[in-house]
Write a protein that holds these residues in place. Sequence first.
Motif, PDB file in Angstrom:
ATOM      1  N   ALA A  33      39.149  53.729  42.869  1.00 55.83           N
ATOM      2  CA  ALA A  33      39.896  52.420  42.534  1.00 55.83           C
ATOM      3  C   ALA A  33      38.813  51.261  43.032  1.00 55.83           C
ATOM      4  O   ALA A  33      38.831  50.242  42.108  1.00 55.83           O
ATOM      5  N   LEU A  34      38.019  51.543  43.912  1.00 50.99           N
ATOM      6  CA  LEU A  34      37.080  50.495  44.240  1.00 50.99           C
ATOM      7  C   LEU A  34      35.964  50.390  43.265  1.00 50.99           C
ATOM      8  O   LEU A  34      35.562  49.294  42.697  1.00 50.99           O
ATOM      9  N   ASP A  35      35.680  51.509  42.636  1.00 52.50           N
ATOM     10  CA  ASP A  35      34.682  51.605  41.557  1.00 52.50           C
ATOM     11  C   ASP A  35      35.426  50.855  40.179  1.00 52.50           C
ATOM     12  O   ASP A  35      34.538  50.369  39.649  1.00 52.50           O
ATOM     13  N   TYR A  36      36.417  51.154  39.811  1.00 50.71           N
ATOM     14  CA  TYR A  36      37.092  50.379  38.657  1.00 50.71           C
ATOM     15  C   TYR A  36      37.163  48.779  39.169  1.00 50.71           C
ATOM     16  O   TYR A  36      36.834  48.051  38.064  1.00 50.71           O
ATOM     17  N   CYS A  64      35.491  43.484  38.008  1.00 47.72           N
ATOM     18  CA  CYS A  64      35.529  42.332  38.161  1.00 47.72           C
ATOM     19  C   CYS A  64      34.079  41.714  38.354  1.00 47.72           C
ATOM     20  O   CYS A  64      33.792  40.666  39.157  1.00 47.72           O
ATOM     21  N   ARG A  65      33.204  41.939  37.573  1.00 42.81           N
ATOM     22  CA  ARG A  65      32.053  41.463  37.485  1.00 42.81           C
ATOM     23  C   ARG A  65      31.704  40.062  37.147  1.00 42.81           C
ATOM     24  O   ARG A  65      31.112  39.304  37.801  1.00 42.81           O
ATOM     25  N   SER A  66      32.695  39.760  36.081  1.00 42.41           N
ATOM     26  CA  SER A  66      32.614  38.297  35.770  1.00 42.41           C
ATOM     27  C   SER A  66      33.027  37.197  36.986  1.00 42.41           C
ATOM     28  O   SER A  66      32.645  36.275  36.924  1.00 42.41           O
ATOM     29  N   VAL A  67      33.923  38.077  37.850  1.00 44.73           N
ATOM     30  CA  VAL A  67      34.309  37.326  39.121  1.00 44.73           C
ATOM     31  C   VAL A  67      33.346  37.038  40.044  1.00 44.73           C
ATOM     32  O   VAL A  67      33.299  35.725  40.471  1.00 44.73           O
ATOM     33  N   TYR A  68      32.555  37.918  40.362  1.00 45.42           N
ATOM     34  CA  TYR A  68      31.296  37.778  41.019  1.00 45.42           C
ATOM     35  C   TYR A  68      30.484  36.706  40.487  1.00 45.42           C
ATOM     36  O   TYR A  68      29.593  35.833  41.231  1.00 45.42           O
ATOM     37  N   ARG A  69      30.354  36.661  39.011  1.00 48.81           N
ATOM     38  CA  ARG A  69      29.410  35.561  38.675  1.00 48.81           C
ATOM     39  C   ARG A  69      29.874  34.277  38.396  1.00 48.81           C
ATOM     40  O   ARG A  69      29.501  33.185  38.207  1.00 48.81           O
ATOM     41  N   GLY A  70      31.236  34.148  39.008  1.00 51.42           N
ATOM     42  CA  GLY A  70      31.846  33.006  39.080  1.00 51.42           C
ATOM     43  C   GLY A  70      32.464  32.597  37.700  1.00 51.42           C
ATOM     44  O   GLY A  70      32.645  31.191  37.647  1.00 51.42           O
ATOM     45  N   ARG A  71      32.692  33.387  36.858  1.00 53.80           N
ATOM     46  CA  ARG A  71      33.056  33.071  35.417  1.00 53.80           C
ATOM     47  C   ARG A  71      34.740  32.990  35.077  1.00 53.80           C
ATOM     48  O   ARG A  71      35.323  31.978  35.199  1.00 53.80           O
ATOM     49  N   LYS A  72      35.172  34.089  35.192  1.00 58.38           N
ATOM     50  CA  LYS A  72      36.868  34.085  35.041  1.00 58.38           C
ATOM     51  C   LYS A  72      37.322  35.685  35.438  1.00 58.38           C
ATOM     52  O   LYS A  72      36.257  36.379  36.108  1.00 58.38           O
ATOM     53  N   CYS A  73      38.613  35.643  35.678  1.00 60.33           N
ATOM     54  CA  CYS A  73      39.202  36.773  36.549  1.00 60.33           C
ATOM     55  C   CYS A  73      40.014  37.462  35.061  1.00 60.33           C
ATOM     56  O   CYS A  73      41.229  36.691  34.772  1.00 60.33           O
ATOM     57  N   SER A  74      39.577  38.529  34.619  1.00 55.35           N
ATOM     58  CA  SER A  74      40.257  38.747  33.395  1.00 55.35           C
ATOM     59  C   SER A  74      41.596  39.543  33.889  1.00 55.35           C
ATOM     60  O   SER A  74      41.800  40.096  35.101  1.00 55.35           O
ATOM     61  N   LYS A  75      42.308  40.120  32.780  1.00 52.60           N
ATOM     62  CA  LYS A  75      43.474  40.929  33.040  1.00 52.60           C
ATOM     63  C   LYS A  75      42.908  42.302  33.647  1.00 52.60           C
ATOM     64  O   LYS A  75      43.783  42.940  34.411  1.00 52.60           O
ATOM     65  N   GLU A  85      45.289  44.959  41.777  1.00 55.78           N
ATOM     66  CA  GLU A  85      46.519  45.881  42.172  1.00 55.78           C
ATOM     67  C   GLU A  85      46.440  47.227  42.333  1.00 55.78           C
ATOM     68  O   GLU A  85      47.074  47.662  43.306  1.00 55.78           O
ATOM     69  N   ILE A  86      45.706  47.804  41.421  1.00 57.22           N
ATOM     70  CA  ILE A  86      45.478  49.382  41.982  1.00 57.22           C
ATOM     71  C   ILE A  86      44.898  49.653  43.222  1.00 57.22           C
ATOM     72  O   ILE A  86      45.176  50.333  44.019  1.00 57.22           O
ATOM     73  N   LEU A  87      43.808  48.723  43.312  1.00 57.76           N
ATOM     74  CA  LEU A  87      43.168  48.914  44.518  1.00 57.76           C
ATOM     75  C   LEU A  87      43.909  48.725  45.986  1.00 57.76           C
ATOM     76  O   LEU A  87      43.889  49.179  46.937  1.00 57.76           O
ATOM     77  N   ARG A  88      44.798  47.757  45.808  1.00 58.45           N
ATOM     78  CA  ARG A  88      45.634  47.039  46.717  1.00 58.45           C
ATOM     79  C   ARG A  88      46.922  48.063  47.282  1.00 58.45           C
ATOM     80  O   ARG A  88      47.093  48.203  48.346  1.00 58.45           O
ATOM     81  N   LYS A  89      47.241  49.172  46.189  1.00 59.13           N
ATOM     82  CA  LYS A  89      48.063  50.316  46.587  1.00 59.13           C
ATOM     83  C   LYS A  89      47.595  51.108  47.385  1.00 59.13           C
ATOM     84  O   LYS A  89      48.173  52.144  47.676  1.00 59.13           O
ATOM     85  N   GLN A  90      46.060  51.472  47.394  1.00 57.79           N
ATOM     86  CA  GLN A  90      45.554  52.438  48.234  1.00 57.79           C
ATOM     87  C   GLN A  90      45.799  51.966  49.631  1.00 57.79           C
ATOM     88  O   GLN A  90      45.250  51.201  50.076  1.00 57.79           O
ATOM     89  N   GLU A  91      46.248  53.151  50.470  1.00 54.89           N
ATOM     90  CA  GLU A  91      46.417  52.950  51.697  1.00 54.89           C
ATOM     91  C   GLU A  91      44.870  52.534  52.766  1.00 54.89           C
ATOM     92  O   GLU A  91      44.877  51.782  53.357  1.00 54.89           O
ATOM     93  N   LYS A  92      43.627  53.226  52.090  1.00 47.48           N
ATOM     94  CA  LYS A  92      42.401  53.006  52.545  1.00 47.48           C
ATOM     95  C   LYS A  92      41.875  51.880  52.362  1.00 47.48           C
ATOM     96  O   LYS A  92      40.910  51.599  52.921  1.00 47.48           O
ATOM     97  N   ALA A  93      42.749  51.059  51.447  1.00 49.80           N
ATOM     98  CA  ALA A  93      42.117  49.782  50.965  1.00 49.80           C
ATOM     99  C   ALA A  93      42.837  48.638  51.733  1.00 49.80           C
ATOM    100  O   ALA A  93      42.069  47.510  51.649  1.00 49.80           O
TER     101      ALA A  93
END
Length: 238
Positions: free
Chosen positions: A126-129, A134-145, A152-160
């Motif tokens: 999930a972290l890899d996905y 989310c590369r565009s977020v790191y660059r400060g451009r946009k947050c895509s769908k 959301e997938i990452l947030r569902k992981q207990e260890k995340a």
Amino acid sequence: MWLAAAILSFLLVLTTATPCEEARMRCAYRSGCGAALNNYMMLCNDVLAQPSSVCPKECEHALIALTSTEEGKELMNCQCEDEYCVDAKQKIYVCRAQVLKGAADATASCRLSQLICLADAQCATALDYYNQNCRSVYRGRKCSKKCLNSIEILRKQEKAAALTACRCDGNEDYDCPRMQSNLARLCFHKHLKNHTKSHERDYEERHRKTQHQEVSSSNHSIISLTLIALCLLLSSYT
């Protein structure tokens, strides 16, 4: 909660202990535990190479991440079978107090939170996905769908769980304050109150110092120590 379980496992006396080689193989062949074991071997190499009165933060984090897995906990309690165990026990014991304290507050460091996630196969995927989408977020451009979906997938992981509340401390392998600020602004339309230019400069200075630190190369005997040392850390806790 798994953190509480990990701490309690430090205090349990096992009536039967698995041979260390068997425990090591079980861990190595599980993708999550295997990754945590490799991180431990690299990040704790300096501690095992020679006696020290200080446990480096990166070694502490690697140990906490390893004990967040079932195989890692078994490896910590395994029965050592050769002479290297005594020497390794004396060296790794220096990390005991920090590991116990750090495991109780995984959100204190985003680097630790990341290592804990990577020690779990599903969370690591999930972290890899998330990193890909989310590369565009790191660059400060946009947050895509796709990025929002990955979050959301990452947030569902207990260890995340710790990742959502972790704090940047300069030990990350990415610009942590920038990523947190961009996520808040682009994906959740919020602004982090504590994210200032001064904070960015402090982070960058710490990060540059971290980048200059080199991990010592391992020789055959040191690698042998790292493979068996895990069984010793918690043998003194029980």
